[in-house]
Design a protein around this motif. Structure first.
Motif, PDB file in Angstrom:
ATOM      1  N   ASN B  48       0.824  -1.210   0.000  1.00  0.00           N
ATOM      2  CA  ASN B  48       0.000   0.000   0.000  1.00  0.00           C
ATOM      3  C   ASN B  48       0.850   1.249   0.000  1.00  0.00           C
ATOM      4  O   ASN B  48       0.583   2.205  -0.732  1.00  0.00           O
ATOM      5  CB  ASN B  48      -0.907   0.032   1.238  1.00  0.00           C
ATOM      6  CG  ASN B  48      -2.129  -0.816   1.025  1.00  0.00           C
ATOM      7  OD1 ASN B  48      -2.503  -1.072  -0.111  1.00  0.00           O
ATOM      8  ND2 ASN B  48      -2.733  -1.259   2.112  1.00  0.00           N
ATOM      9  N   MET B  49       1.883   1.199   0.849  1.00  0.00           N
ATOM     10  CA  MET B  49       2.736   2.376   0.965  1.00  0.00           C
ATOM     11  C   MET B  49       3.422   2.664  -0.370  1.00  0.00           C
ATOM     12  O   MET B  49       3.503   3.810  -0.807  1.00  0.00           O
ATOM     13  CB  MET B  49       3.780   2.129   2.055  1.00  0.00           C
ATOM     14  CG  MET B  49       4.713   3.277   2.254  1.00  0.00           C
ATOM     15  SD  MET B  49       5.967   2.871   3.469  1.00  0.00           S
ATOM     16  CE  MET B  49       7.024   1.822   2.496  1.00  0.00           C
ATOM     17  N   GLN B  54       3.918   5.540  -5.600  1.00  0.00           N
ATOM     18  CA  GLN B  54       3.721   5.466  -7.049  1.00  0.00           C
ATOM     19  C   GLN B  54       2.771   6.571  -7.516  1.00  0.00           C
ATOM     20  O   GLN B  54       2.996   7.219  -8.524  1.00  0.00           O
ATOM     21  CB  GLN B  54       3.180   4.083  -7.417  1.00  0.00           C
ATOM     22  CG  GLN B  54       2.797   3.918  -8.863  1.00  0.00           C
ATOM     23  CD  GLN B  54       4.016   3.648  -9.737  1.00  0.00           C
ATOM     24  OE1 GLN B  54       4.524   2.547  -9.800  1.00  0.00           O
ATOM     25  NE2 GLN B  54       4.488   4.679 -10.417  1.00  0.00           N
ATOM     26  N   GLU B  55       1.703   6.761  -6.737  1.00  0.00           N
ATOM     27  CA  GLU B  55       0.721   7.785  -7.089  1.00  0.00           C
ATOM     28  C   GLU B  55       1.356   9.171  -7.143  1.00  0.00           C
ATOM     29  O   GLU B  55       1.051   9.976  -8.015  1.00  0.00           O
ATOM     30  CB  GLU B  55      -0.378   7.810  -6.026  1.00  0.00           C
ATOM     31  CG  GLU B  55      -1.768   7.486  -6.555  1.00  0.00           C
ATOM     32  CD  GLU B  55      -2.700   7.232  -5.399  1.00  0.00           C
ATOM     33  OE1 GLU B  55      -2.984   8.197  -4.646  1.00  0.00           O
ATOM     34  OE2 GLU B  55      -3.133   6.078  -5.220  1.00  0.00           O
ATOM     35  N   LYS B  56       2.248   9.406  -6.213  1.00  0.00           N
ATOM     36  CA  LYS B  56       2.919  10.709  -6.196  1.00  0.00           C
ATOM     37  C   LYS B  56       3.922  10.848  -7.333  1.00  0.00           C
ATOM     38  O   LYS B  56       4.290  11.946  -7.707  1.00  0.00           O
ATOM     39  CB  LYS B  56       3.661  10.904  -4.862  1.00  0.00           C
ATOM     40  CG  LYS B  56       2.716  11.118  -3.690  1.00  0.00           C
ATOM     41  CD  LYS B  56       3.485  11.313  -2.416  1.00  0.00           C
ATOM     42  CE  LYS B  56       4.243  12.633  -2.387  1.00  0.00           C
ATOM     43  NZ  LYS B  56       4.900  12.847  -1.081  1.00  0.00           N
ATOM     44  N   ARG B 324      13.031   9.257   1.979  1.00  0.00           N
ATOM     45  CA  ARG B 324      12.421  10.434   2.606  1.00  0.00           C
ATOM     46  C   ARG B 324      10.932  10.194   2.846  1.00  0.00           C
ATOM     47  O   ARG B 324      10.389  10.523   3.889  1.00  0.00           O
ATOM     48  CB  ARG B 324      12.581  11.668   1.713  1.00  0.00           C
ATOM     49  CG  ARG B 324      13.958  12.230   1.696  1.00  0.00           C
ATOM     50  CD  ARG B 324      13.977  13.555   0.945  1.00  0.00           C
ATOM     51  NE  ARG B 324      15.344  13.942   0.664  1.00  0.00           N
ATOM     52  CZ  ARG B 324      15.938  13.790  -0.514  1.00  0.00           C
ATOM     53  NH1 ARG B 324      15.260  13.292  -1.533  1.00  0.00           N
ATOM     54  NH2 ARG B 324      17.197  14.128  -0.689  1.00  0.00           N
ATOM     55  N   PHE B 325      10.311   9.601   1.829  1.00  0.00           N
ATOM     56  CA  PHE B 325       8.877   9.328   1.907  1.00  0.00           C
ATOM     57  C   PHE B 325       8.578   8.365   3.053  1.00  0.00           C
ATOM     58  O   PHE B 325       7.668   8.583   3.863  1.00  0.00           O
ATOM     59  CB  PHE B 325       8.420   8.749   0.563  1.00  0.00           C
ATOM     60  CG  PHE B 325       7.007   8.270   0.524  1.00  0.00           C
ATOM     61  CD1 PHE B 325       5.954   9.170   0.420  1.00  0.00           C
ATOM     62  CD2 PHE B 325       6.728   6.911   0.571  1.00  0.00           C
ATOM     63  CE1 PHE B 325       4.647   8.721   0.377  1.00  0.00           C
ATOM     64  CE2 PHE B 325       5.420   6.463   0.535  1.00  0.00           C
ATOM     65  CZ  PHE B 325       4.373   7.372   0.441  1.00  0.00           C
ATOM     66  N   ILE B 335       1.864   3.386   8.446  1.00  0.00           N
ATOM     67  CA  ILE B 335       2.321   2.000   8.312  1.00  0.00           C
ATOM     68  C   ILE B 335       2.492   1.322   9.665  1.00  0.00           C
ATOM     69  O   ILE B 335       2.438   0.116   9.764  1.00  0.00           O
ATOM     70  CB  ILE B 335       3.629   1.865   7.488  1.00  0.00           C
ATOM     71  CG1 ILE B 335       4.801   2.549   8.176  1.00  0.00           C
ATOM     72  CG2 ILE B 335       3.440   2.367   6.081  1.00  0.00           C
ATOM     73  CD1 ILE B 335       6.123   2.259   7.470  1.00  0.00           C
ATOM     74  N   ASN B 336       2.685   2.109  10.732  1.00  0.00           N
ATOM     75  CA  ASN B 336       2.907   1.481  12.029  1.00  0.00           C
ATOM     76  C   ASN B 336       1.634   1.297  12.849  1.00  0.00           C
ATOM     77  O   ASN B 336       1.693   0.785  13.961  1.00  0.00           O
ATOM     78  CB  ASN B 336       3.917   2.298  12.830  1.00  0.00           C
ATOM     79  CG  ASN B 336       5.324   2.064  12.337  1.00  0.00           C
ATOM     80  OD1 ASN B 336       5.823   0.953  12.408  1.00  0.00           O
ATOM     81  ND2 ASN B 336       5.944   3.098  11.801  1.00  0.00           N
ATOM     82  N   ASN B 337       0.489   1.738  12.332  1.00  0.00           N
ATOM     83  CA  ASN B 337      -0.711   1.650  13.171  1.00  0.00           C
ATOM     84  C   ASN B 337      -1.151   0.196  13.372  1.00  0.00           C
ATOM     85  O   ASN B 337      -0.636  -0.721  12.738  1.00  0.00           O
ATOM     86  CB  ASN B 337      -1.833   2.541  12.623  1.00  0.00           C
ATOM     87  CG  ASN B 337      -2.478   1.961  11.386  1.00  0.00           C
ATOM     88  OD1 ASN B 337      -2.363   0.768  11.119  1.00  0.00           O
ATOM     89  ND2 ASN B 337      -3.142   2.800  10.631  1.00  0.00           N
TER      90      ASN B 337
END
Lengths: 305, 419
Positions: B48-49, B54-56, B324-325, B335-337
């Motif tokens: 997902n991350m 990729q979207e950016k 950086r992202f 991502i850590n939730n």
């Protein structure tokens, strides 16, 4: 025209003259090349590598026989060596066990094919599965072994957690498929037993053990030989069961040379390539002794014919 | 030639982008990412991350390869030399040392000089530093501590201990009730390393522990013997489950789930399987490992997982942008939730999921571990030493009488390994 035919004649005659010698080599060539490249060459490479200290990444450093000197002082090496010997000896039990099962199954009874396949079954399943099944069997808390032991009044034991029992425990697991393998070798061997000799033996009054020992077993010699070879080699390269069942533990008590080599050279905490190669060389020399013996006796047999 | 022009143009764009504080869109080329997050949940999180990244960067051609976590540990040696990706996951501290020393990881000190990273990731900088340079960025970490069955404690009238005496007194009561104090499975050795970490850090302090693991202190010293004497008290009481040498850490979980053992010294990743096995948050709780030598500052184990750029990477600019992202506050939070990795974010500006254990762990690590943060036994010590030592620890737990032999053996290994 005449000239051409002479040339052709000359050409074909050379081929014709040497065809018999060359053809087998042509057929052998791919095999020989692969054997040289993937077997012989790596053997010498291992010999060479065992003289270096190398972590697989940086520069290899020449250390002479230092790796062997370290092996000499390494307790873990002796544990592995000792376990290898135990494996060699106990694994051979697969041969008589296989013979007796084969004799038992060599009958004409309805459904015998089914029984044969059931007995052969353990050899078909993966060693990893065998290892897992036996691990559960031995489990000190939930395993069935301790239930069985308890039923006859023996206190529970932790086979795979006890450094004195662990190797035997793994070998027993290994014997299960190996016995099946030997059994199938003997079953095919028994097909080739000459009924006339049995008949003759019977007329001379041979029965039971005597019949087996003096008439059947000698005729099974080729099967015994193959069973011996595969069992010895199987014992020396035992690895997967150890990896699955104990990972070499407890505290390294169930290691054998091949596993120890993997551990120091390739596992998560390893990467001492030179040291691993030194262990491999020792294992190779041990195997060489057996292989030389097998080749020699095979050669003798061929010559006798 | 054209692609070279394109990448250098892209590099320039990034440079301009970061300087002008504009988001660095417009990355082009290929970005190969290798991940060891092979379990389903972390795998989905990472994917997902990466999809967000990729979207950016729509023009970037991202190629992700997920490798089985165990297999990754051996494959990394090959792919770093032969067929390097642009970004690869790994672990902090000594576990990255072989690759740093072999020149296979890219020096990313420049990233750490950027205020966004320097300020917000300061707490993990030490773990990423070798020879004064930084070699990667952390993306997650998690606390270690004692997870225990609160219902059993309540039933026996026990409360969370804070001192060694209380710990032992609690344990004695648990044993008297016919249970074991701690479950543990030492088949794969490292779990014993966790116990040693805590006992040694509490007995002798963080600095001595690090000296020992980096080869400066002797295993036959009085300090180490004191640590083992403390450990032996628990072993002699019968505090640990029997036959732990046959079990993996997962196989040791049922003892706690079934209530045969009351506690487990483990990393936070043990919470998920314990919950899956049916323990509710009312039954399960957490406390920080108790004080042993009074006055010694508490230090904690908090292993950090990291991203690195291989030295042979093709697209280092895109890789840096990805790093950086990954460490940016929002991504870290997400991502850590609890639904994703269920661990702690490393960025000080991100927020911790309101999961009970994460909150407690974060509090413990941020305010109650003045002694320092260790990575873990097998990450702080060189791999070879860790292997020999953890085997010795397992042997000690089964046969405490062999201690002298074990310590002598470890010191011999130490002399060979830290040359």
């Amino acid at each position: 025209m005449a000239q051409a035919s002479v040339a052709q004649d000359h050409q074909s005659s050379w081929w014709h003259r040497n065809q018999q010698q060359i053809t087998p080599w042509l057929f052998l060539a791919p095999g020989i090349l692969f054997f040289l490249f993937y077997v012989i060459f790596p053997i010498f490479q291992s010999f060479n590598l065992s003289l270096y200290e190398w972590d697989g990444l940086g520069q290899a450093e020449y250390v002479g026989l230092y790796n062997y000197e370290e092996l000499y002082w390494d307790e873990a090496f002796y544990t592995s060596l000792k376990n290898n010997v135990i494996w060699l000896l106990l694994y051979l039990l697969a041969i008589p066990a296989g013979l007796f099962i084969a004799l038992f199954l060599n009958q004409t009874v309805t459904g015998i094919r089914l029984y044969k396949s059931l007995f052969f079954f353990p050899f078909v399943i993966s060693q990893v599965v065998v290892g897992l099944v036996f691990t559960w069997f031995y489990d000190p808390t939930f395993g069935i072994l301790n239930v069985l032991l308890g039923a006859v009044g023996i206190p529970p034991m932790n086979v795979l957690g006890d450094e004195n029992w662990v190797t035997v425990g793994i070998i027993v697991a290994g014997l299960w498929p190996q016995t099946a393998y030997c059994m199938i070798l003997y079953l095919t061997g028994l097909n080739a037993v000459d009924p006339e000799q049995i008949e003759a033996g019977r007329l001379d009054g041979a029965k039971g053990w005597k019949m087996l020992w003096y008439i059947i077993v000698p005729q099974l010699r080729p099967a015994t030989f193959i069973a011996f070879v595969v069992t010895i080699i199987g014992a020396l390269r035992s690895f997967d069961l150890i990896s699955v069942m104990t990972n070499g533990g407890p505290f390294g008590a169930s290691r054998v040379l091949s596993f120890y080599m993997f551990e120091v050279a390739l596992s998560e905490y390893g990467f001492r390539m030179g040291y691993g190669a030194a262990i491999a060389v020792v294992l190779f020399l041990i195997m060489l002794a057996f292989i030389a013996y097998f080749l020699w006796s095979m050669y003798k047999e061929e010559k006798a014919r | 030639m054209r692609s070279m022009l394109k990448t250098s143009a892209a590099a320039f764009a990034i440079l301009a982008g970061t300087m002008g504080a504009v988001s660095a869109d417009g990355l082009t080329g290929d970005l190969k990412i290798f991940l060891d997050t092979s379990n389903p949940a972390p795998r989905a999180t990472m994917e997902n991350m990466i999809a967000q990244f990729q979207e950016k960067n729509p023009d970037l051609n991202i190629e992700t390869t997920v490798i089985d976590r165990e297999a990754y540990k051996t494959q990394i040696r090959n792919f770093l030399t032969a067929n390097a990706p642009d970004v690869a996951t790994w672990y902090a501290a000594n576990r990255m040392r072989p690759y740093v020393e072999a020149g296979l990881f890219e020096d990313v000190s420049d990233l750490w000089a950027e205020p966004a990273i320097a300020d917000n990731l300061a707490s993990t900088k030490g773990a990423m530093t070798i020879d004064g340079k930084q070699w990667g960025v952390p993306y997650t970490y998690y606390q270690w501590g004692v997870y225990y069955r609160k219902d059993i404690f309540d039933e026996l009238g026990l409360s969370e201990p804070t001192t060694w005496e209380e710990e032992k007194a609690n344990c004695q009561k648990i044993i008297d009730a016919g249970k074991k104090c701690y479950t543990i499975g030492t088949k794969f050795l490292w779990t014993a390393g966790g116990w040693f970490d805590y006992l040694n850090m509490r007995t002798n302090g963080f600095d001595f522990h690090m000296d020992l693991l980096t080869g400066k202190a002797s295993w036959q010293s009085d300090e180490v013997r004191k640590t083992f004497a403390n450990w032996r008290e628990l072993i002699d009481m019968g505090a640990f489950i029997d036959n732990h040498q046959t079990y993996s850490w997962q196989e040791a979980l049922p003892f706690m789930v079934q209530g045969d053992a009351a506690a487990y010294l483990m990393g936070n990743f043990a919470v998920a399987p314990l919950r899956d096995a049916g323990l509710t948050d009312d039954q399960l709780d957490f406390y920080q490992f108790v004080e042993i030598t009074p006055g010694i500052e508490k230090a904690e184990d908090a292993p950090t997982d990291t991203f690195h750029i291989p030295a042979n990477a093709q697209n280092k600019e895109a890789a840096r942008e990805f790093l950086r992202f990954v460490v940016s506050p929002d991504v870290q939070t997400e991502i850590n939730n609890g639904k994703n990795l269920g661990q702690l974010p490393v960025n000080a500006n991100s927020s911790v999921d309101d999961d009970k254990f994460l909150v407690q762990g974060f509090e413990m690590l941020s305010s109650n571990s003045p002694g320092g943060v260790a990575q873990f036994f097998d990450r702080d010590a060189p791999a070879e030493m860790a292997k020999v030592a953890m085997e010795g620890l397992q042997e000690f737990m089964v046969k405490p009488d062999n201690l002298d032999k074990i310590l002598a053996r470890l010191d011999r290994a130490r002399e060979r390994i830290y040359k």
